[in-house]
Design a protein around this motif. Structure first.
Motif, PDB file in Angstrom:
ATOM      1  N   ASP A 175       0.861  -1.336  -0.091  1.00  0.00           N
ATOM      2  CA  ASP A 175      -0.053  -0.149  -0.066  1.00  0.00           C
ATOM      3  C   ASP A 175       0.757   1.085  -0.075  1.00  0.00           C
ATOM      4  OD1 ASP A 175      -2.163   1.564  -0.041  1.00  0.00           O
ATOM      5  OD2 ASP A 175      -2.316   1.730   2.007  1.00  0.00           O
ATOM      6  N   SER A 176       1.693   1.390  -0.864  1.00  0.00           N
ATOM      7  CA  SER A 176       2.689   2.539  -1.084  1.00  0.00           C
ATOM      8  C   SER A 176       2.812   2.731  -2.406  1.00  0.00           C
ATOM      9  CB  SER A 176       3.885   1.940  -0.298  1.00  0.00           C
ATOM     10  OG  SER A 176       4.615   0.796  -1.106  1.00  0.00           O
ATOM     11  N   TRP A 177       3.203   4.257  -2.654  1.00  0.00           N
ATOM     12  CA  TRP A 177       3.478   4.765  -3.901  1.00  0.00           C
ATOM     13  C   TRP A 177       4.898   5.062  -4.183  1.00  0.00           C
ATOM     14  CZ3 TRP A 177      -0.053   5.031  -7.782  1.00  0.00           C
ATOM     15  CH2 TRP A 177      -1.383   4.838  -7.440  1.00  0.00           C
ATOM     16  N   GLU A 178       5.438   4.908  -5.293  1.00  0.00           N
ATOM     17  CA  GLU A 178       6.840   5.342  -5.495  1.00  0.00           C
ATOM     18  C   GLU A 178       6.992   6.370  -6.674  1.00  0.00           C
ATOM     19  OE1 GLU A 178      11.044   3.116  -6.445  1.00  0.00           O
ATOM     20  OE2 GLU A 178       9.178   1.773  -6.382  1.00  0.00           O
ATOM     21  N   LEU A 179       7.823   7.257  -6.447  1.00  0.00           N
ATOM     22  CA  LEU A 179       7.857   8.446  -7.468  1.00  0.00           C
ATOM     23  C   LEU A 179       9.154   8.110  -8.414  1.00  0.00           C
ATOM     24  CD1 LEU A 179       6.648  11.055  -8.184  1.00  0.00           C
ATOM     25  CD2 LEU A 179       8.545  12.193  -6.596  1.00  0.00           C
ATOM     26  N   CYS A 180       8.849   8.156  -9.760  1.00  0.00           N
ATOM     27  CA  CYS A 180       9.633   7.831 -10.642  1.00  0.00           C
ATOM     28  C   CYS A 180      10.069   8.897 -11.679  1.00  0.00           C
ATOM     29  CB  CYS A 180       9.245   6.581 -11.378  1.00  0.00           C
ATOM     30  SG  CYS A 180       8.650   5.155 -10.503  1.00  0.00           S
ATOM     31  N   PRO A 181      11.042   8.696 -12.697  1.00  0.00           N
ATOM     32  CA  PRO A 181      11.252   9.715 -13.450  1.00  0.00           C
ATOM     33  C   PRO A 181       9.966  10.329 -14.526  1.00  0.00           C
ATOM     34  CG  PRO A 181      13.141   8.271 -13.659  1.00  0.00           C
ATOM     35  CD  PRO A 181      11.955   7.662 -12.557  1.00  0.00           C
ATOM     36  N   PRO A 182       9.972  11.391 -14.599  1.00  0.00           N
ATOM     37  CA  PRO A 182       8.704  11.930 -15.410  1.00  0.00           C
ATOM     38  C   PRO A 182       8.680  11.477 -16.649  1.00  0.00           C
ATOM     39  CG  PRO A 182      10.307  13.881 -15.079  1.00  0.00           C
ATOM     40  CD  PRO A 182      10.831  12.621 -14.180  1.00  0.00           C
ATOM     41  N   LEU A 183       7.406  11.693 -17.697  1.00  0.00           N
ATOM     42  CA  LEU A 183       7.334  11.588 -19.257  1.00  0.00           C
ATOM     43  C   LEU A 183       8.459  12.599 -19.662  1.00  0.00           C
ATOM     44  CD1 LEU A 183       3.642  11.859 -19.827  1.00  0.00           C
ATOM     45  CD2 LEU A 183       5.232  10.345 -20.793  1.00  0.00           C
ATOM     46  N   PRO A 184       9.012  12.157 -20.631  1.00  0.00           N
ATOM     47  CA  PRO A 184      10.025  13.120 -21.609  1.00  0.00           C
ATOM     48  C   PRO A 184       9.285  14.322 -22.135  1.00  0.00           C
ATOM     49  CG  PRO A 184      10.000  10.642 -22.376  1.00  0.00           C
ATOM     50  CD  PRO A 184       8.824  10.696 -21.097  1.00  0.00           C
ATOM     51  N   GLU A 185      10.006  15.372 -22.028  1.00  0.00           N
ATOM     52  CA  GLU A 185       9.331  16.478 -22.474  1.00  0.00           C
ATOM     53  C   GLU A 185       8.716  16.648 -23.618  1.00  0.00           C
ATOM     54  OE1 GLU A 185       9.707  19.439 -20.982  1.00  0.00           O
ATOM     55  OE2 GLU A 185      11.042  19.291 -19.650  1.00  0.00           O
ATOM     56  N   ALA A 186       9.009  15.724 -24.611  1.00  0.00           N
ATOM     57  CA  ALA A 186       8.148  15.619 -26.066  1.00  0.00           C
ATOM     58  C   ALA A 186       6.724  15.602 -25.924  1.00  0.00           C
ATOM     59  CB  ALA A 186       8.583  14.592 -26.867  1.00  0.00           C
ATOM     60  N   PHE A 187       6.329  14.616 -24.544  1.00  0.00           N
ATOM     61  CA  PHE A 187       5.025  14.450 -24.402  1.00  0.00           C
ATOM     62  C   PHE A 187       4.068  15.466 -23.646  1.00  0.00           C
ATOM     63  CE2 PHE A 187       7.128  10.653 -24.981  1.00  0.00           C
ATOM     64  CZ  PHE A 187       6.220   9.911 -26.065  1.00  0.00           C
ATOM     65  N   ARG A 188       4.782  16.518 -23.215  1.00  0.00           N
ATOM     66  CA  ARG A 188       4.215  17.464 -22.254  1.00  0.00           C
ATOM     67  C   ARG A 188       3.010  18.337 -22.476  1.00  0.00           C
ATOM     68  NH1 ARG A 188       9.112  17.781 -17.710  1.00  0.00           N
ATOM     69  NH2 ARG A 188       9.798  15.609 -17.792  1.00  0.00           N
ATOM     70  N   SER A 189       2.853  18.598 -23.834  1.00  0.00           N
ATOM     71  CA  SER A 189       2.021  19.642 -24.318  1.00  0.00           C
ATOM     72  C   SER A 189       0.722  19.436 -24.245  1.00  0.00           C
ATOM     73  CB  SER A 189       2.431  20.003 -25.776  1.00  0.00           C
ATOM     74  OG  SER A 189       2.240  18.944 -26.610  1.00  0.00           O
ATOM     75  N   ASN A 190       0.463  18.087 -24.691  1.00  0.00           N
ATOM     76  CA  ASN A 190      -0.917  17.690 -24.405  1.00  0.00           C
ATOM     77  C   ASN A 190      -1.186  16.371 -23.606  1.00  0.00           C
ATOM     78  OD1 ASN A 190      -2.355  19.726 -25.986  1.00  0.00           O
ATOM     79  ND2 ASN A 190      -1.143  18.686 -27.635  1.00  0.00           N
ATOM     80  N   ALA A 191      -0.567  16.152 -22.571  1.00  0.00           N
ATOM     81  CA  ALA A 191      -0.204  14.821 -21.959  1.00  0.00           C
ATOM     82  C   ALA A 191      -1.512  14.433 -21.366  1.00  0.00           C
ATOM     83  CB  ALA A 191       0.702  14.949 -20.990  1.00  0.00           C
ATOM     84  N   HIS A 192      -2.370  15.016 -20.858  1.00  0.00           N
ATOM     85  CA  HIS A 192      -3.646  14.699 -20.556  1.00  0.00           C
ATOM     86  C   HIS A 192      -4.542  14.521 -21.672  1.00  0.00           C
ATOM     87  CE1 HIS A 192      -4.206  19.018 -21.102  1.00  0.00           C
ATOM     88  NE2 HIS A 192      -5.686  18.839 -20.756  1.00  0.00           N
ATOM     89  N   GLU A 193      -4.612  14.656 -22.921  1.00  0.00           N
ATOM     90  CA  GLU A 193      -5.480  14.754 -23.981  1.00  0.00           C
ATOM     91  C   GLU A 193      -5.104  13.759 -25.051  1.00  0.00           C
ATOM     92  OE1 GLU A 193      -5.816  18.709 -25.465  1.00  0.00           O
ATOM     93  OE2 GLU A 193      -6.889  19.182 -23.468  1.00  0.00           O
TER      94      GLU A 193
END
Length: 376
Positions: A175-193
């Motif tokens: 029951d634990s969360w681990e933080l990992c490296p984020p998405l590459p920059e190329a995906f961030r402009s519309n990462a939720h759509e």
């Protein structure tokens, strides 16, 4: 009905192994009906091992959400073995921010929780490091973990536009969360759509539907691969799926032969593609309005999900009442077979949001859902 009825008497004559072999060939809706015949039948059916056919023939789930009136919410499941839709009771929801994967529904914000898809029983996890709205989600096979990628950050119910889109991995055993490296920059402009994803051979692949950028997160080293471009000729938009440990890209094309919906097999590593199927034109145009045959925008509401041997393509536009078709991959000497899916059972409401995914379902998910574990 008592256990002395003719049906159960005939069943008693058969060897238990033979009986299980016969019953295991039936689709799950039939098994549910037959389980009420007698205690003997129920005992046999509820202890059946997972069927090989169920693992290769995932169900398609559609959860329609109405933002202002829960009375209009609806949920449906399509069983390809019986070729029929089932109308499911719509579950009470801890949140409207839903994602579905691997026999579970997940509510991702404001608190993360999950529930078996057939028999709702919501369980809350420890708090996320960064709450997400509309993230990509994958469940590790034969593991108790899941991965969250992208989405929109949420702080106190408000969208966080400065969020760096971290990757978070949940271990249900601890029951634990681990933080990992984020998405590459190329995906961030519309990462939720505009992102699509697939979990294949210990890698979580992320694909941008429009730009066709692709990268993968290694679940062993916790690192991202270099960003590559995956764009077959004439591609307008596409979705990434994992079918039997193979990446399958399904998307709309516009070429000299006109509009088409194609499937490609993707080679892991090189990202080279080979075409394996094209949807028959009558099926394709049966999914959309045909008032303007030259208007490619009418295909923009098509979506593609798949696993096992099946790829589903359907229209998310409520105006058409969500028509769908399915492609069975490699049924005869590597060939693919397309067929239409029956219409949803009426009445079908209009929704503000449609949560869609496909998942294998076994008889234990029906009768023993309380034992269902993430990744099991």
């Amino acid at each position: 009905m008592s256990d002395t009825n003719p049906e159960s008497s005939n069943l008693n004559v058969l060897n238990t192994d033979v009986t299980e072999s016969i019953v295991s060939l039936l689709p799950i809706p039939s098994l549910v009906r037959f389980s009420s015949v007698s205690k003997l039948w129920r005992s046999i059916i509820t202890t059946l091992p997972p069927s090989p056919s169920s693992s290769s023939s995932p169900w398609l789930f559609l959860f329609g959400i109405h933002n202002t009136s829960s009375f209009h919410n609806q949920s449906f499941a399509f069983d390809p073995l019986s070729n029929s839709w089932l109308r499911l009771p719509f579950p009470s929801l801890p949140s409207l921010h839903l994602v579905g994967s691997d026999r579970f529904l997940f509510a991702t914000a404001p608190r993360f929780s999950f529930s078996p898809v057939l028999k709702p029983n919501w369980r809350f996890t420890s708090p996320l490091r960064f709450p997400r709205i509309n993230p990509l989600l994958g469940v590790f096979s034969a593991s108790s973990k899941l991965i969250l990628v992208g989405g929109v950050g949420s702080i106190g119910g408000l969208v966080n536009i400065d969020d760096r889109l971290p990757v978070q991995i949940y271990d249900s055993t601890l029951d634990s969360w681990e933080l990992c490296p984020p998405l590459p920059e190329a995906f961030r402009s519309n990462a939720h759509e505009t992102l699509s994803s697939a979990l294949c051979k210990r890698r979580f692949y992320v694909f941008d539907i429009n730009s066709c950028f692709i990268s993968s997160f290694c679940l062993d080293t916790y690192t991202w691969s270099d960003v590559q471009t995956l764009r077959p000729p004439g591609l307008l938009f596409a979705f990434l799926n994992s079918c039997n440990d193979t990446l399958i890209l399904g998307g709309m094309c516009n070429s000299d032969r006109g509009f088409s919906f194609n499937l490609w097999r993707i080679e892991l590593g090189s990202m080279e593609f080979s075409e394996i199927a094209i949807m028959p034109e009558p099926l394709l145009f049966g999914l959309v309005d045909n008032e303007d045959e030259d208007d490619g925008n009418k295909f923009r509401t098509l979506k593609c999900v798949g696993s096992g041997n099946l790829i589903y393509v359907f229209n998310e536009d409520g105006h058409k009442k969500y028509p769908a078709c399915v492609c069975e991959i490699g049924v005869e000497k590597g060939k693919c077979r397309w067929r239409s899916v029956p219409h949803l059972p009426s009445p079908v409401n209009k929704f503000h949001k449609l949560v869609s995914f496909c998942s294998t379902i076994s008889i234990s998910d029906v009768f023993h859902s309380e034992e269902t574990q993430i990744g099991a």
